[in-house]
Design a protein around this motif. Sequence first.
Motif, mmCIF file in Angstrom:
data_model
loop_
_atom_site.group_PDB
_atom_site.id
_atom_site.type_symbol
_atom_site.label_atom_id
_atom_site.label_comp_id
_atom_site.label_asym_id
_atom_site.label_seq_id
_atom_site.Cartn_x
_atom_site.Cartn_y
_atom_site.Cartn_z
ATOM 1 N N SER A 129 0.830 -1.211 0.073
ATOM 2 C CA SER A 129 -0.100 0.002 0.014
ATOM 3 C C SER A 129 0.834 1.257 0.025
ATOM 4 N N SER B 107 -1.669 -5.050 -5.418
ATOM 5 C CA SER B 107 -1.872 -3.752 -5.086
ATOM 6 C C SER B 107 -2.719 -2.706 -5.539
ATOM 7 N N TYR C 251 -5.964 -2.323 -3.784
ATOM 8 C CA TYR C 251 -5.856 -1.743 -2.512
ATOM 9 C C TYR C 251 -5.397 -0.371 -2.850
ATOM 10 N N MET D 189 -7.697 2.670 -0.884
ATOM 11 C CA MET D 189 -7.014 3.986 -0.311
ATOM 12 C C MET D 189 -7.745 5.116 -0.625
#
Lengths: 165, 295
Positions: free
Chosen positions: B140, B167, B170, B174
């Motif tokens: 992250s 990722s 992710y 975020m």
Amino acid sequence: MAAFETLYRRHKDPLWRYLLRGAGDREACYEMFQDVWSSVVRSRSNWEPRARFTTWLYTLAHNRLVDYYRLRNLATAPLEEAEDVAGPEHESPDAIARNAQLRQRLLDTLAQLPHEQREAFLLREEGGLSLEEIGQATGVGRETVKSRLRYALAKLRQELSDVWP
Amino acid sequence: MSGPERKAPDDKLLEDFLEGRSPASRAWREARHGESAPPELDDKILGMAREEIQAAAARPPSRDRFRDRRWPFALAAVLVLSFSTLLTILQDPVAHKDAMMVAPDVAPADAVVLPEAAAPVAADEVQERRMQAIEAERQSMQAKRRMEERPAKPSAAPAAAAEAPGSGSYADAMHEPAAAGGEAEAPSAPAPAAAPAAPPPAPAPVMEESREATPAKLQAAPAAEMRRRALTADYLGAAKLKGESAEPGAALVELERIRRMLAEGREDEARRALQTWRQDWPERPVPADLQRLLD
């Protein structure tokens, strides 16, 4: 138990007379007498060795008498009449009659006193308490006790002037 | 003429009376002669006193007994209360978490949203999940760095996802809560599709410590079942981070059914069921363990 019996035998008659003359009622006195001794037994742990047993005993008796006054709404009023007393049997008939008359006059006069004055007189005569001890038992000061006794004696002297020069 | 030593008549009268010299005293002594308490009262009162004294001697004073024992009683009460409080904290994951003063954003995935996800897991799996959490955190950070390098391009996140498998989603996770203003959910977050079995980082150690404290439960639950529950919990955590409602409902039940099909070897049936599932809930990401059915 033996100690209690000794105390009881020593104080029972004066206490009886104190209650009888204080209340003026034999039946009530009978009940109060038992109550006071019962209190002595139950609250024996409250007795302080510094105080005389007699003072403590008459404090209990005084409190019981005050309860009786409150119950009867007697406040400070004098008693209706004095309880009769039988005279000793060994005296001559004249002497018995004369003394009985004197006793009755004394008792009648005492019964006519306000109960505070009567109590002060009885505590001194029956309990043998000093002025301070009377004040302690009745919850008043020494001078108040003196004042009450003065009034009581003045009244008795006035009523018994023929035998009290 | 009256000197100081001469007393007033009343005082003289009182003094005589107090010393027993007063005619009133003499008259009173004569009047009371022979007057005494009734004899029947003697037996009554002495008997009452005897009973009272014997009864008092038989029983111990209650006040002293209480005084002697009050400190042991108080100590015992404190110990019982402390033990019961400790037991409550250890048995209740939420209370345990509160007691450990963990931030409130760690609760939903394991303990609150899906109660069955709080079932015990094996110690090696705990270790594995810790490692996954660390890895997810590292990824992250990389994704975030990439997004900061290309802030103007709206398609940057998918590109990053393409560059760094596992990722990318992710990074989306975020991004979305931040846009929605959800600060509490922003710091933690594995993606459901790209970061398989990556749990929310923070809660895992605390909850797992409590699980480690119950070895009987560890032995009781089959490993496969525990694994499936962990995946479901991870999925729910990821869905929550994506801004969706993480409530366990029909979608989850259906996913469980698909997993059972896979476990029983009915792969074609499971694939068809997953396609139907995707049509029914297009907004939900496919769990990592079912991704291979889409290939």
